[in-house]
Design a protein around this motif. Structure first.
Motif, mmCIF file in Angstrom:
data_model
loop_
_atom_site.group_PDB
_atom_site.id
_atom_site.type_symbol
_atom_site.label_atom_id
_atom_site.label_comp_id
_atom_site.label_asym_id
_atom_site.label_seq_id
_atom_site.Cartn_x
_atom_site.Cartn_y
_atom_site.Cartn_z
ATOM 1 N N GLY A 139 0.642 -0.568 -0.143
ATOM 2 C CA GLY A 139 0.049 -0.349 -0.101
ATOM 3 C C GLY A 139 0.750 1.465 -0.027
ATOM 4 O O GLY A 139 -0.132 1.966 0.402
ATOM 5 N N TRP A 140 1.819 0.653 -1.030
ATOM 6 C CA TRP A 140 3.066 1.930 -0.692
ATOM 7 C C TRP A 140 3.704 2.743 0.747
ATOM 8 O O TRP A 140 4.780 3.966 0.632
ATOM 9 N N ALA A 141 3.008 1.945 1.932
ATOM 10 C CA ALA A 141 3.227 2.145 2.298
ATOM 11 C C ALA A 141 5.226 1.813 3.286
ATOM 12 O O ALA A 141 6.067 2.425 4.087
ATOM 13 N N GLU A 142 6.106 0.823 2.762
ATOM 14 C CA GLU A 142 7.357 0.731 2.742
ATOM 15 C C GLU A 142 7.934 0.764 1.094
ATOM 16 O O GLU A 142 7.343 0.642 0.117
ATOM 17 N N GLU A 143 8.819 1.707 1.534
ATOM 18 C CA GLU A 143 9.652 1.752 0.626
ATOM 19 C C GLU A 143 11.235 0.708 0.450
ATOM 20 O O GLU A 143 11.665 0.251 1.305
ATOM 21 N N THR A 144 11.558 0.387 -1.078
ATOM 22 C CA THR A 144 12.452 -0.602 -1.290
ATOM 23 C C THR A 144 14.334 -0.083 -1.774
ATOM 24 O O THR A 144 13.755 1.313 -2.158
ATOM 25 N N ASP A 145 15.091 -0.689 -1.756
ATOM 26 C CA ASP A 145 16.070 -0.081 -2.497
ATOM 27 C C ASP A 145 16.230 -0.308 -3.997
ATOM 28 O O ASP A 145 16.502 0.209 -4.848
ATOM 29 N N VAL A 146 14.983 -0.973 -4.816
ATOM 30 C CA VAL A 146 14.791 -1.722 -6.013
ATOM 31 C C VAL A 146 14.240 -0.664 -6.692
ATOM 32 O O VAL A 146 13.614 0.108 -6.361
ATOM 33 N N THR A 147 14.929 -0.369 -7.963
ATOM 34 C CA THR A 147 14.583 0.536 -9.216
ATOM 35 C C THR A 147 13.593 0.352 -9.387
ATOM 36 O O THR A 147 13.422 -0.879 -10.152
ATOM 37 N N ALA A 148 12.059 0.784 -10.831
ATOM 38 C CA ALA A 148 11.397 0.458 -10.914
ATOM 39 C C ALA A 148 11.857 0.097 -12.691
ATOM 40 O O ALA A 148 11.546 -0.821 -13.079
ATOM 41 N N THR A 149 12.616 0.653 -13.153
ATOM 42 C CA THR A 149 13.486 -0.588 -14.459
ATOM 43 C C THR A 149 13.848 -1.572 -13.714
ATOM 44 O O THR A 149 13.618 -2.389 -14.908
ATOM 45 N N ASP A 150 14.721 -1.805 -13.208
ATOM 46 C CA ASP A 150 15.044 -3.589 -12.186
ATOM 47 C C ASP A 150 13.870 -4.213 -12.457
ATOM 48 O O ASP A 150 14.691 -5.651 -12.663
ATOM 49 N N LEU A 151 12.994 -4.121 -11.462
ATOM 50 C CA LEU A 151 12.256 -4.260 -11.226
ATOM 51 C C LEU A 151 11.308 -5.022 -12.801
ATOM 52 O O LEU A 151 11.105 -6.200 -12.631
ATOM 53 N N ALA A 152 10.808 -4.018 -13.501
ATOM 54 C CA ALA A 152 10.356 -4.286 -14.688
ATOM 55 C C ALA A 152 11.420 -5.846 -15.727
ATOM 56 O O ALA A 152 10.932 -6.196 -16.049
ATOM 57 N N ARG A 153 12.827 -5.401 -15.271
ATOM 58 C CA ARG A 153 13.126 -6.633 -16.537
ATOM 59 C C ARG A 153 13.679 -7.726 -15.343
ATOM 60 O O ARG A 153 13.365 -8.480 -16.563
ATOM 61 N N ARG A 154 12.913 -7.489 -13.708
ATOM 62 C CA ARG A 154 12.747 -8.979 -13.731
ATOM 63 C C ARG A 154 12.066 -10.011 -14.053
ATOM 64 O O ARG A 154 12.007 -11.472 -14.379
ATOM 65 N N PHE A 155 10.800 -9.527 -14.942
ATOM 66 C CA PHE A 155 10.206 -10.039 -15.445
ATOM 67 C C PHE A 155 9.138 -10.251 -16.607
ATOM 68 O O PHE A 155 8.911 -10.243 -17.602
ATOM 69 N N GLU A 156 11.392 -9.955 -17.579
ATOM 70 C CA GLU A 156 10.759 -9.893 -19.292
ATOM 71 C C GLU A 156 10.469 -11.308 -19.545
ATOM 72 O O GLU A 156 9.553 -10.772 -20.686
ATOM 73 N N ASP A 157 10.577 -11.747 -19.398
ATOM 74 C CA ASP A 157 10.380 -13.422 -19.992
ATOM 75 C C ASP A 157 9.561 -13.778 -19.226
ATOM 76 O O ASP A 157 9.734 -15.500 -19.455
ATOM 77 N N ALA A 158 8.916 -13.610 -18.279
ATOM 78 C CA ALA A 158 8.432 -14.066 -17.252
ATOM 79 C C ALA A 158 6.524 -14.430 -18.119
ATOM 80 O O ALA A 158 5.457 -15.121 -17.960
ATOM 81 N N GLY A 159 6.440 -13.609 -19.107
ATOM 82 C CA GLY A 159 4.737 -13.863 -19.901
ATOM 83 C C GLY A 159 4.258 -13.248 -19.024
ATOM 84 O O GLY A 159 2.938 -13.287 -19.602
ATOM 85 N N VAL A 160 3.919 -11.906 -18.555
ATOM 86 C CA VAL A 160 3.062 -10.903 -17.738
ATOM 87 C C VAL A 160 2.382 -10.478 -19.307
ATOM 88 O O VAL A 160 3.279 -9.978 -19.665
#
Length: 240
Positions: A139-160
């Motif tokens: 719910g946007w309450a917790e922030e991470t050190d992960v960038t949006a682009t890095d997270l997106a690239r993790r699912f490049e081959d996942a079929g989302v």
């Protein structure tokens, strides 16, 4: 480019938040199903739903409201908020939801996203909510050190089916979307990217469309406030 009108659900009503703060909720319609029908009748091809309470609780909270919406319209709906296990994913898809949006688990349990995308092709989207480029969860309450682009690239081959990118600082603030960041994300991956957060005028929609890289845009407050004329927006986005 597809326009996704947003229905954010809090305590059974359609509301909008500012910067994702639950205390800032403004109720726009206490009958979300009627609101969904209005969007469908106006010609919308999709409806975007968020269970705000569920995003914080980690499980569905506004299920009755979602079920009422699904029973009231025939256009496809996508839903995010509190969907964090296969049972919940399966339950919603069995009830007629066209697409589930997985956000927090995309960071905390990426294998679940991959499994769901395999089992339900075309029905799983990843929600990437970022503040200053860094992903926020629960719910946007917790922030991470992960960038949006890095997270997106993790699912490049996942079929989302899609990535829904929300700039939290723009959400509900009527200040315009982060066009450049959304475009950059769309160029960084092959997955279709849907823009969310701050879409508040026809000019905003035109700017997103003009990039030629963005598959869709989500808008809520601007549609309720009348800042965006829905019929004009649908006509503009439908023109080549």
């Amino acid at each position: 480019m597809i326009l996704y009108p947003a229905i954010d659900l809090k305590d059974g009503a359609a509301v909008r938040l500012v910067h994702g703060e639950m205390a800032s909720a403004t109720v726009f319609n206490d009958d979300p199903a009627a609101q969904a029908r209005a969007f469908q009748d106006a010609g919308c091809e999709w409806v975007h739903l968020v269970d705000l309470n569920g995003a914080f609780a980690g499980e569905p909270v506004n299920a009755k409201a979602v079920e009422a919406i699904l029973g009231s319209i025939t256009v496809p709906c996508q839903l995010g908020g509190g969907i964090r296990d296969m049972i919940t994913i399966e339950t919603w898809l069995m009830q007629g939801l066209a697409r589930v949006i997985l956000g927090t688990v995309a960071v905390e349990d990426p294998d679940l996203v991959r499994q769901a995308a395999r089992e339900f092709p075309g029905k799983v989207a990843v929600g990437i909510d970022a503040r200053a480029g860094r992903v926020a969860t629960r719910g946007w309450a917790e922030e991470t050190d992960v960038t949006a682009t890095d997270l997106a690239r993790r699912f490049e081959d996942a079929g989302v089916a899609a990535i829904i990118y929300t700039d939290i600082d723009r959400d509900g603030a009527m200040g315009g979307p982060n066009v450049e960041a959304t475009d950059a994300l769309a160029r960084a991956v092959d997955i279709p990217v849907i823009a969310s957060g701050g879409v508040s005028s026809l000019a905003d929609l035109q700017a997103l469309k003009a990039k030629g890289t963005i598959a869709g845009a989500i808008s809520g407050r601007a549609l309720y406030d009348g800042a965006i004329d829905l019929s004009e927006a649908l006509k503009m986005l439908g023109d080549d």
